[in-house]
Design a protein around this motif. Structure first.
Motif, mmCIF file in Angstrom:
data_model
loop_
_atom_site.group_PDB
_atom_site.id
_atom_site.type_symbol
_atom_site.label_atom_id
_atom_site.label_comp_id
_atom_site.label_asym_id
_atom_site.label_seq_id
_atom_site.Cartn_x
_atom_site.Cartn_y
_atom_site.Cartn_z
ATOM 1 N N CYS A 125 0.839 -1.203 0.000
ATOM 2 C CA CYS A 125 0.000 0.000 0.000
ATOM 3 C C CYS A 125 0.875 1.254 0.000
ATOM 4 O O CYS A 125 0.607 2.224 -0.732
ATOM 5 C CB CYS A 125 -0.912 -0.007 1.210
ATOM 6 N N THR A 126 1.951 1.229 0.784
ATOM 7 C CA THR A 126 2.882 2.366 0.816
ATOM 8 C C THR A 126 3.514 2.582 -0.546
ATOM 9 O O THR A 126 3.698 3.724 -0.989
ATOM 10 C CB THR A 126 3.972 2.113 1.869
ATOM 11 N N MET A 127 3.838 1.490 -1.232
ATOM 12 C CA MET A 127 4.457 1.596 -2.550
ATOM 13 C C MET A 127 3.469 2.141 -3.577
ATOM 14 O O MET A 127 3.847 2.886 -4.485
ATOM 15 C CB MET A 127 4.998 0.236 -2.976
ATOM 16 N N ILE A 128 2.204 1.767 -3.446
ATOM 17 C CA ILE A 128 1.181 2.300 -4.347
ATOM 18 C C ILE A 128 1.059 3.809 -4.148
ATOM 19 O O ILE A 128 0.989 4.585 -5.110
ATOM 20 C CB ILE A 128 -0.176 1.609 -4.112
ATOM 21 N N HIS A 129 1.051 4.237 -2.896
ATOM 22 C CA HIS A 129 1.013 5.674 -2.596
ATOM 23 C C HIS A 129 2.192 6.380 -3.263
ATOM 24 O O HIS A 129 2.018 7.420 -3.914
ATOM 25 C CB HIS A 129 1.080 5.890 -1.078
ATOM 26 N N GLY A 130 3.388 5.822 -3.091
ATOM 27 C CA GLY A 130 4.578 6.454 -3.644
ATOM 28 C C GLY A 130 4.552 6.541 -5.161
ATOM 29 O O GLY A 130 4.934 7.570 -5.742
ATOM 30 N N ALA A 131 4.080 5.475 -5.811
ATOM 31 C CA ALA A 131 4.038 5.458 -7.271
ATOM 32 C C ALA A 131 3.067 6.501 -7.813
ATOM 33 O O ALA A 131 3.371 7.220 -8.773
ATOM 34 C CB ALA A 131 3.649 4.064 -7.766
ATOM 35 N N VAL A 132 1.892 6.613 -7.197
ATOM 36 C CA VAL A 132 0.880 7.567 -7.670
ATOM 37 C C VAL A 132 1.340 8.995 -7.410
ATOM 38 O O VAL A 132 1.155 9.889 -8.249
ATOM 39 C CB VAL A 132 -0.478 7.290 -6.997
#
Length: 237
Positions: free
Chosen positions: A162-169
């Motif tokens: 979830c943290t990585m999804i936040h960072g990518a977006v």
């Protein structure tokens, strides 16, 4: 008479002297031309030799450049096509997602997954979130998750994914914020069971699409509760 003969002899001698002088001049010209030709040939040889040296130097430069390019390519991170192998197809089970989550403990794997998520795309925060989540897992998988784990579901916010999804977006969508991303993930997970392909998509109305539209009735119990004298609403016996 004698004077005429002597005069003719003098003229003949003069003519012979001129001829000899002209012959000597021509010989001298030939020598000069030959010298110039020989000098030109020497210059030409020198030019050819210099050109050969330059060509050899260029070959050495080309060889060195090839080595440098090969070395640089070995140090360049994997390209986008290689990153596609990280998630070959959307995951279908919690076990698969847990396996991915465990793999995020590896630094190099996190970098590769981060590059992969940034290449998926999306023009808005909502688009990016939906595209990423659908690329990672199926609607059947996401129907078992909610953002904070309510209603007996698994909390996606506790996952490193979830943290990585936040960072990518945040890196790919201009104007995106953490709160907007959280809201979009929550909405996607909330509607996942009812989208086409989700576990509850069979109760969708004919006009519903997979864009996140909620069904008229979330389950069969609501239909039964709205029955009147044994007849569903909108029907007569």
């Amino acid at each position: 008479m004698f004077l005429q003969i002597q005069k003719m002899m003098n003229q003949h001698q003069k003519s012979t002297a001129e001829i000899l002088l002209i012959s000597m001049l021509l010989t001298l010209v030939d020598l000069v031309l030959m010298t110039m030709v020989i000098s030109g040939i020497d210059d030409l040889k020198g030019g050819v030799k210099s050109l050969l040296v330059q060509i050899a130097s260029l070959k050495d430069c080309q060889t060195e450049l090839t080595k440098m390019m090969a070395k640089a390519l070995m140090q360049v991170p994997k390209d986008e096509d290689d990153n596609l192998s990280i998630i070959e197809k959307p995951m279908e089970s919690i076990e698969e997602l847990n396996s991915l989550e465990n793999s995020l403990g590896d630094k190099e794997f996190r970098k590769s997954l981060s590059r992969f998520l940034r290449t998926i795309g999306g023009s808005t925060t909502g688009d990016a979130v939906r595209i990423i989540l659908k690329r990672i897992g199926t609607l059947w998988l996401w129907s078992k998750y909610s953002y904070k784990g309510r209603m007996g579901k698994i909390a996606i916010c506790r996952l490193r994914l979830c943290t990585m999804i936040h960072g990518a977006v945040l890196k790919t969508v201009k104007g995106s914020t953490t709160k907007i991303i959280e809201k979009e993930i929550s909405e996607f997970l909330k509607h996942a069971p009812y989208q086409r392909g989700g576990p509850k998509s069979k109760v969708l109305s004919d006009t519903s699409t997979d864009s996140g539209t909620m069904p008229l009735f979330s389950d069969d119990s609501q239909i039964l509760r709205m029955s009147f004298k044994g007849s569903p609403v909108g029907f007569t016996i």
